[in-house]
Design a protein around this motif. Sequence first.
Motif, PDB file in Angstrom:
ATOM      1  N   HIS A 293       0.780  -1.120  -0.199  1.00 28.26           N
ATOM      2  CA  HIS A 293       0.056   0.089   0.110  1.00 28.26           C
ATOM      3  C   HIS A 293       0.961   1.374   0.043  1.00 28.26           C
ATOM      4  O   HIS A 293       0.385   2.365  -0.176  1.00 28.26           O
ATOM      5  N   THR A 294       2.000   1.196  -0.196  1.00 25.54           N
ATOM      6  CA  THR A 294       3.046   2.421  -0.197  1.00 25.54           C
ATOM      7  C   THR A 294       3.931   2.170  -1.364  1.00 25.54           C
ATOM      8  O   THR A 294       4.266   1.198  -1.816  1.00 25.54           O
ATOM      9  N   LYS A 295       4.603   3.275  -1.460  1.00 20.21           N
ATOM     10  CA  LYS A 295       5.671   3.144  -2.671  1.00 20.21           C
ATOM     11  C   LYS A 295       7.290   3.208  -1.765  1.00 20.21           C
ATOM     12  O   LYS A 295       8.108   3.400  -2.693  1.00 20.21           O
ATOM     13  N   LYS A 296       7.368   2.889  -0.649  1.00 23.44           N
ATOM     14  CA  LYS A 296       8.470   2.824  -0.032  1.00 23.44           C
ATOM     15  C   LYS A 296       9.360   1.744  -0.409  1.00 23.44           C
ATOM     16  O   LYS A 296       8.941   0.515  -0.602  1.00 23.44           O
ATOM     17  N   SER A 297      10.680   2.069  -0.590  1.00 22.05           N
ATOM     18  CA  SER A 297      11.702   0.975  -0.719  1.00 22.05           C
ATOM     19  C   SER A 297      11.977  -0.223   0.203  1.00 22.05           C
ATOM     20  O   SER A 297      11.407   0.107   1.335  1.00 22.05           O
ATOM     21  N   VAL A 298      12.309  -1.079  -0.089  1.00 20.44           N
ATOM     22  CA  VAL A 298      12.500  -2.382   0.926  1.00 20.44           C
ATOM     23  C   VAL A 298      13.472  -1.768   2.000  1.00 20.44           C
ATOM     24  O   VAL A 298      13.370  -1.910   3.207  1.00 20.44           O
ATOM     25  N   GLU A 299      14.425  -1.008   1.450  1.00 24.48           N
ATOM     26  CA  GLU A 299      15.232  -0.286   2.358  1.00 24.48           C
ATOM     27  C   GLU A 299      14.857   0.501   3.529  1.00 24.48           C
ATOM     28  O   GLU A 299      15.102   0.560   4.553  1.00 24.48           O
ATOM     29  N   VAL A 300      14.047   1.310   3.080  1.00 23.95           N
ATOM     30  CA  VAL A 300      13.442   2.383   3.785  1.00 23.95           C
ATOM     31  C   VAL A 300      12.439   1.627   4.736  1.00 23.95           C
ATOM     32  O   VAL A 300      12.398   1.894   6.052  1.00 23.95           O
ATOM     33  N   ARG A 315      16.069 -11.448   4.947  1.00 26.50           N
ATOM     34  CA  ARG A 315      16.085 -13.007   5.385  1.00 26.50           C
ATOM     35  C   ARG A 315      14.907 -13.119   6.370  1.00 26.50           C
ATOM     36  O   ARG A 315      14.419 -14.270   6.219  1.00 26.50           O
ATOM     37  N   ALA A 316      14.735 -12.286   7.245  1.00 25.19           N
ATOM     38  CA  ALA A 316      13.343 -12.459   8.054  1.00 25.19           C
ATOM     39  C   ALA A 316      12.358 -12.664   7.452  1.00 25.19           C
ATOM     40  O   ALA A 316      11.460 -13.433   7.714  1.00 25.19           O
ATOM     41  N   CYS A 323       9.037 -16.024   0.330  1.00 23.53           N
ATOM     42  CA  CYS A 323       9.321 -15.320  -0.625  1.00 23.53           C
ATOM     43  C   CYS A 323      10.388 -13.810  -0.173  1.00 23.53           C
ATOM     44  O   CYS A 323      10.339 -13.830   1.015  1.00 23.53           O
ATOM     45  N   SER A 324      10.928 -13.441  -1.430  1.00 19.24           N
ATOM     46  CA  SER A 324      11.757 -11.974  -0.860  1.00 19.24           C
ATOM     47  C   SER A 324      10.884 -10.966  -1.246  1.00 19.24           C
ATOM     48  O   SER A 324       9.959 -10.960  -1.772  1.00 19.24           O
ATOM     49  N   PRO A 325      10.909  -9.916  -0.225  1.00 19.20           N
ATOM     50  CA  PRO A 325      10.171  -8.728  -0.296  1.00 19.20           C
ATOM     51  C   PRO A 325      10.510  -7.984  -1.643  1.00 19.20           C
ATOM     52  O   PRO A 325      11.793  -7.735  -2.125  1.00 19.20           O
ATOM     53  N   ARG A 326       9.557  -7.499  -2.484  1.00 13.39           N
ATOM     54  CA  ARG A 326       9.626  -6.623  -3.538  1.00 13.39           C
ATOM     55  C   ARG A 326       8.686  -5.575  -3.586  1.00 13.39           C
ATOM     56  O   ARG A 326       7.409  -5.642  -3.269  1.00 13.39           O
TER      57      ARG A 326
END
Length: 327
Positions: A293-300, A315-316, A323-326
């Motif tokens: 629901h947002t456009k925030k990056s995985v890092e943010v 990893r968590a 699956c990996s966060p995208r």
Amino acid sequence: MDTISPVYARIVLRELERKQIATEPLFAGTGLTREQLVRGGDIALQDFLQILRLGHELSGNDCLGLLIGSHSQITALGEVGAAMAIAPTVREGLQVAESFTRLHTSYISVRALSIPNGLALQVDFHEDLGPTLRFHVESAALLIQNYIETLTGRALQGALFRLVIPEPEYAHLYADYIHSPVSFDAAVFTIDIPQECLDLASPYYHADMWQQAQAQLSMLIRNLADKEERPYTRHLTGLLASSEPPLPDLAMAAATLCMSERTLSRRLQQEGTSFRTLRTGALISRAVQYLLHTKKSVEVIAAELGYQDAANFRRAFRRSTGCSPRN
């Protein structure tokens, strides 16, 4: 036998008497008298529902739920409402509602879920309420609105009320009572509450009384341990799901239950889980919300959730979801 506070039944009685409507039929099939209702304590749940059904019929007022709700105060919820009234913030008051409403009445449950722009408060009814469903939904919506407006000192105009009832013929009157947009025929009765209402300091907060209220409610949770499965897991799941990052740590969670960290950890172990497991689950659920629901990056997102390293977050997330966060 399930019992409930007679507050709403008394308000129905008062409204009938103000209209000079004979109230003897209000007690048909209940075994109650007017004096018992007015002067007594909690009443049987089925008697309460019967009074609401008969009150609606006798009043001839389809707007009875709005009328009653407009006069409702959170103290109608007994010791749960008393704790909510002196909570430090609206958020903490609603967390009390989630954890302890079932102590006030068994047929209503509340869930508070943090969402990107605020908090979604869900209310479920576990009885077939028949014609009183609309009364319950309208009065509950206004009870929550009145509570938030009392603590914040401002009209609740940025919320969204999703009601599980069909749109009534008098829907045009809703604007006179509910100060935010309303939709009907929802799958779940939900109130989306904006962020700016949730964490304002309440002028009614009293530190000593708040601590005493938490101790009293914590004692009631301990008493539930023999009757309800995993009461501590349920309490902490709700607390974590409705909190904003950084989520409470073990010490803060234990404080809400007026117990030591060691005792809480032992209780959770007896329920087959741990605080770390619950907290990680809440963080991953929050991450999914942000990703969807947002456009925030995985890092943010990782940083906002308290991960010092985005790789640890990835990893968590992968361990929990597969699956990996995208973005």
